[in-house]
Every structure is written in C-alpha cells, then in structure tokens.
Design a protein around this motif. Structure first.
Motif, PDB file in Angstrom:
ATOM      1  N   GLU A  75       0.821  -1.210   0.000  1.00  0.00           N
ATOM      2  CA  GLU A  75       0.000   0.000   0.000  1.00  0.00           C
ATOM      3  C   GLU A  75       0.858   1.264   0.000  1.00  0.00           C
ATOM      4  O   GLU A  75       1.886   1.334   0.666  1.00  0.00           O
ATOM      5  N   GLY A  76       0.410   2.269  -0.742  1.00  0.00           N
ATOM      6  CA  GLY A  76       1.075   3.560  -0.752  1.00  0.00           C
ATOM      7  C   GLY A  76       0.084   4.677  -0.981  1.00  0.00           C
ATOM      8  O   GLY A  76      -0.798   4.570  -1.843  1.00  0.00           O
ATOM      9  N   LYS A  77       0.192   5.760  -0.206  1.00  0.00           N
ATOM     10  CA  LYS A  77      -0.651   6.941  -0.382  1.00  0.00           C
ATOM     11  C   LYS A  77       0.173   8.192  -0.082  1.00  0.00           C
ATOM     12  O   LYS A  77       1.169   8.131   0.637  1.00  0.00           O
ATOM     13  N   VAL A  78      -0.274   9.318  -0.603  1.00  0.00           N
ATOM     14  CA  VAL A  78       0.365  10.596  -0.315  1.00  0.00           C
ATOM     15  C   VAL A  78      -0.273  11.189   0.923  1.00  0.00           C
ATOM     16  O   VAL A  78      -1.504  11.237   1.047  1.00  0.00           O
ATOM     17  N   ASP A  79       0.569  11.641   1.863  1.00  0.00           N
ATOM     18  CA  ASP A  79       0.045  12.206   3.099  1.00  0.00           C
ATOM     19  C   ASP A  79      -0.375  13.659   2.891  1.00  0.00           C
ATOM     20  O   ASP A  79      -0.160  14.239   1.813  1.00  0.00           O
ATOM     21  N   PRO A  80      -1.015  14.296   3.887  1.00  0.00           N
ATOM     22  CA  PRO A  80      -1.498  15.675   3.712  1.00  0.00           C
ATOM     23  C   PRO A  80      -0.396  16.698   3.504  1.00  0.00           C
ATOM     24  O   PRO A  80      -0.687  17.864   3.175  1.00  0.00           O
TER      25      PRO A  80
ATOM     26  N   PRO B  47      -0.061   9.365  16.382  1.00  0.00           N
ATOM     27  CA  PRO B  47       0.185  10.781  16.093  1.00  0.00           C
ATOM     28  C   PRO B  47       1.116  10.971  14.904  1.00  0.00           C
ATOM     29  O   PRO B  47       2.063  10.205  14.708  1.00  0.00           O
ATOM     30  N   TYR B  48       0.827  11.996  14.124  1.00  0.00           N
ATOM     31  CA  TYR B  48       1.565  12.281  12.900  1.00  0.00           C
ATOM     32  C   TYR B  48       1.617  13.796  12.772  1.00  0.00           C
ATOM     33  O   TYR B  48       1.062  14.518  13.593  1.00  0.00           O
TER      34      TYR B  48
ATOM     35  N   ASP C 232      -8.101  15.116   8.939  1.00  0.00           N
ATOM     36  CA  ASP C 232      -8.092  16.312   8.094  1.00  0.00           C
ATOM     37  C   ASP C 232      -6.920  17.240   8.404  1.00  0.00           C
ATOM     38  O   ASP C 232      -6.384  17.880   7.495  1.00  0.00           O
ATOM     39  N   ASP C 233      -6.535  17.321   9.658  1.00  0.00           N
ATOM     40  CA  ASP C 233      -5.420  18.206  10.015  1.00  0.00           C
ATOM     41  C   ASP C 233      -4.065  17.509   9.895  1.00  0.00           C
ATOM     42  O   ASP C 233      -3.024  18.128  10.151  1.00  0.00           O
ATOM     43  N   GLY C 234      -4.074  16.229   9.506  1.00  0.00           N
ATOM     44  CA  GLY C 234      -2.831  15.496   9.341  1.00  0.00           C
ATOM     45  C   GLY C 234      -2.163  15.093  10.636  1.00  0.00           C
ATOM     46  O   GLY C 234      -1.040  14.579  10.625  1.00  0.00           O
ATOM     47  N   ARG C 235      -2.836  15.271  11.759  1.00  0.00           N
ATOM     48  CA  ARG C 235      -2.222  15.008  13.058  1.00  0.00           C
ATOM     49  C   ARG C 235      -2.373  13.564  13.516  1.00  0.00           C
ATOM     50  O   ARG C 235      -1.757  13.153  14.499  1.00  0.00           O
ATOM     51  N   THR C 236      -3.207  12.793  12.816  1.00  0.00           N
ATOM     52  CA  THR C 236      -3.389  11.383  13.146  1.00  0.00           C
ATOM     53  C   THR C 236      -3.286  10.559  11.874  1.00  0.00           C
ATOM     54  O   THR C 236      -3.907  10.895  10.867  1.00  0.00           O
ATOM     55  N   MET C 237      -2.489   9.496  11.926  1.00  0.00           N
ATOM     56  CA  MET C 237      -2.393   8.578  10.801  1.00  0.00           C
ATOM     57  C   MET C 237      -3.022   7.254  11.171  1.00  0.00           C
ATOM     58  O   MET C 237      -2.895   6.786  12.318  1.00  0.00           O
TER      59      MET C 237
ATOM     60  N   SER D 209      -8.870  -6.634   7.727  1.00  0.00           N
ATOM     61  CA  SER D 209      -8.885  -5.319   7.077  1.00  0.00           C
ATOM     62  C   SER D 209      -7.840  -5.220   5.982  1.00  0.00           C
ATOM     63  O   SER D 209      -6.700  -5.638   6.140  1.00  0.00           O
ATOM     64  N   ASP D 210      -8.255  -4.614   4.865  1.00  0.00           N
ATOM     65  CA  ASP D 210      -7.364  -4.358   3.729  1.00  0.00           C
ATOM     66  C   ASP D 210      -7.399  -2.858   3.465  1.00  0.00           C
ATOM     67  O   ASP D 210      -6.960  -2.072   4.285  1.00  0.00           O
ATOM     68  N   GLY D 211      -7.940  -2.426   2.312  1.00  0.00           N
ATOM     69  CA  GLY D 211      -7.964  -1.004   1.986  1.00  0.00           C
ATOM     70  C   GLY D 211      -8.862  -0.207   2.915  1.00  0.00           C
ATOM     71  O   GLY D 211      -9.815  -0.726   3.504  1.00  0.00           O
ATOM     72  N   LEU D 212      -8.553   1.091   3.046  1.00  0.00           N
ATOM     73  CA  LEU D 212      -9.268   1.975   3.967  1.00  0.00           C
ATOM     74  C   LEU D 212      -9.502   3.320   3.293  1.00  0.00           C
ATOM     75  O   LEU D 212      -8.610   3.851   2.626  1.00  0.00           O
ATOM     76  N   ALA D 213     -10.708   3.872   3.443  1.00  0.00           N
ATOM     77  CA  ALA D 213     -11.024   5.193   2.904  1.00  0.00           C
ATOM     78  C   ALA D 213     -11.780   5.983   3.965  1.00  0.00           C
ATOM     79  O   ALA D 213     -12.745   5.486   4.551  1.00  0.00           O
ATOM     80  N   LEU D 214     -11.337   7.208   4.208  1.00  0.00           N
ATOM     81  CA  LEU D 214     -11.990   8.092   5.169  1.00  0.00           C
ATOM     82  C   LEU D 214     -12.877   9.065   4.413  1.00  0.00           C
ATOM     83  O   LEU D 214     -12.411   9.802   3.545  1.00  0.00           O
ATOM     84  N   ALA D 215     -14.165   9.062   4.746  1.00  0.00           N
ATOM     85  CA  ALA D 215     -15.122   9.946   4.088  1.00  0.00           C
ATOM     86  C   ALA D 215     -15.142  11.310   4.765  1.00  0.00           C
ATOM     87  O   ALA D 215     -14.626  11.490   5.879  1.00  0.00           O
ATOM     88  N   ALA D 216     -15.763  12.284   4.098  1.00  0.00           N
ATOM     89  CA  ALA D 216     -15.806  13.645   4.629  1.00  0.00           C
ATOM     90  C   ALA D 216     -16.592  13.738   5.925  1.00  0.00           C
ATOM     91  O   ALA D 216     -16.379  14.655   6.718  1.00  0.00           O
TER      92      ALA D 216
END
Length: 293
Positions: free
Chosen positions: A109-114, A179-180, A160-165, A198-205
């Motif tokens: 898995e790879g994603k771009v952080d905030p 914490p991040y 949303d604030d990038g403070r938690t991963m 658990s596999d992929g994860l998506a956070l909704a608005a």
C-alpha cells in the motif's frame, strides 16, 4: 447490520489483484492498478464496463500503488523502488530505492500524506515473519523509516489536520492509529479496529471509515470511534480496495482479487477481480498530490 445498498459492476475486467483506486480530478478518470500484472488502468466513470475504452499502461510488476504526482504525472511503487511517471504513465526516473529486511518481500500500500510525502509500506510474500517496514519518501527522494514490524502494510488514511495517521496490518487484522504531523514522523501506534481482515481503507468527509475486508466479501463502515455502522456485501470473497469517485466523490468503488482463489472458488464467484460500485451514502475526500505541500 448488513446494508441493502445495491452494488453494480464498474469494470468486469478480471484483474489478478486490483488495488490503489482513486479519482483523478485532473482528467476526470478513475485510476487503479493490477499489482501482479503490473498494469496501470485509467478509465472514465461512465466508460465501458468491459474496460475496452480504458487507457492501460504496462509497468514492471509488482506495481503496488499509484498516486497523483507533479506535472500531471504520477508517483508509483514497484517491488522495492518509488518512481515518477509522466502524464502517459511511462517511467521518468527512479526517486528512491527502499531496502527490505530480507528476500521474499515487496512494497504494498502507498498513499500521499497531507503534507505531500509518499508513504508506502512493505509486505511479506514468502514466510510469515512480521518484518516489513513503513517508509516516507519526500519529493527530493529523502527516505524515512516510520515504523517496522508489519506483516502486510495496508489501508492508510490521515485526519483532516494530518495530526493522526491510520495504517492497517492485514496480518494482525488490525487498523492502527498514531500521532503524525508536518515533521513526517509517526508516533506510537494503538489499535483502532481489530478482529476483522482489514485491507484497503477510505476516510469519508463525514468522518466515517470504509474498510475492505479481505476474504469476507464485505465493505465495513466504521464510526470515528471505531464502532461498526454497517456492512455492504460484495459478491466475491477477496475485497481489496475502497475509494470514492466521480465529480462529487459520491460513488464508492471496491476493488477485488482473483489471487489465492481455487478453481472451485472462482467458479462460485466468477466476478472476482472486477471492480464494483455502489452509492456511498457519503462524500469522499480528494486524494493528496505528491509534493503539493
């Protein structure tokens, strides 16, 4: 708890291992990869279900993840390297080489952080020792090891604030959080959701998490407190990736896999490897672009 949401096939193309689905607002296309085949797919939301209208690029397998990059291009992870791709999907150059702790491992898995960094984790392919790492790769190619000791790094998200991963280890059936922040360091992890594959994860608005459950044929929706809200049945067992797509990010797309299924299981679930779609009942969040912060 099982939802009555109606699913439909978005793409019937039988992928081996579909992952890394996201909505590219730059081209108004859905992007995804078939890891084992090394295929980068791009297709319109209203494109032909059989994939005949999609743009497909062959890259060196395994191609574990692709995300938006600079100059209308992409950043991608291969077996042990992170590369930059141009707008057509061709490799421009290698950005970073990541060293696994032993043979029999690959990136996953790879994603771009905030903050514009590409965060990518490894997984064990041969054996079951949990010695995969989680790395952060900066736009200048600088590499930071965030954490070790994973079996299969998977589903990542940030507040949303990038403070938690949030990061998943499928081998322990746990989504963790820690914490991040802008410094790109990951603090001590604690379990957020446990006991499901658990596999992929998506956070909704709206703050809810949508989680692919590999082997269960289910997408689970969790509250911000980690409480199960609903489950959406997918007509195949191995569900891999969840993302929101479309101009309003209101359609949920679900990747699946044929990998690791027996002939009998494939006969029972011939749609394995397809991508499914349903009304998400929530709005997704745009993906972050590499080097954007």
């Amino acid at each position: 708890m099982m939802s009555e949401r109606e699913t439909q096939v978005f793409r019937s193309t039988p992928g081996i291992l579909v992952e890394s689905i996201w909505w590219d607002a730059r081209t108004e296309e859905v992007v995804w990869v078939d890891i084992v085949a090394g295929l980068l797919h791009r297709g319109r939301l209203d494109g032909a279900v059989d994939g005949s209208e999609d743009r497909v690029v062959h890259l060196p397998p395994p191609l574990s993840a692709v995300q938006p990059g600079p100059d209308e291009g992409y950043v991608a992870s291969l077996r042990d390297s992170v590369v930059l791709l141009d707008a057509e999907g061709a490799v421009v150059r290698e950005l970073a080489r990541l060293r696994h702790r032993r043979d029999g491992m690959r990136l996953n898995e790879g994603k771009v952080d905030p903050f514009g960094r590409f965060v990518v984790g490894g997984m064990t392919v041969i054996g079951d020792t949990p010695d995969a790492d989680l790395w952060s790769v900066a736009p200048d190619g600088a590499v930071t090891v965030l954490r070790g000791g994973f079996g299969i790094t998977n589903g990542m998200e940030w507040s949303d604030d990038g403070r938690t991963m949030y990061v998943t280890d499928t081998s322990t059936q746990t989504v963790y959080r820690g914490p991040y922040g802008p410094d790109g360091l990951l603090g001590e992890l604690e379990p957020f959701v446990s006991g499901r594959p658990s596999d992929g994860l998506a956070l909704a608005a709206d703050g809810t998490f949508w989680n692919a459950l590999y082997g269960e044929g289910v997408v689970a929706r969790w509250s911000e407190a980690g409480e199960l809200i609903e489950e959406v049945a997918i007509p195949v067992p191995n569900v891999t990736s969840v993302a929101f797509a479309g101009p309003g990010l209101g359609r949920a797309l679900v990747g699946t896999a044929r990998e690791n299924l027996t002939e009998a299981q494939l006969r029972a679930a011939p749609g394995s490897g397809a991508i499914y779609m349903f009304d998400g009942g929530a709005q997704g969040r745009p993906v972050h672009a590499f080097g954007s912060a």
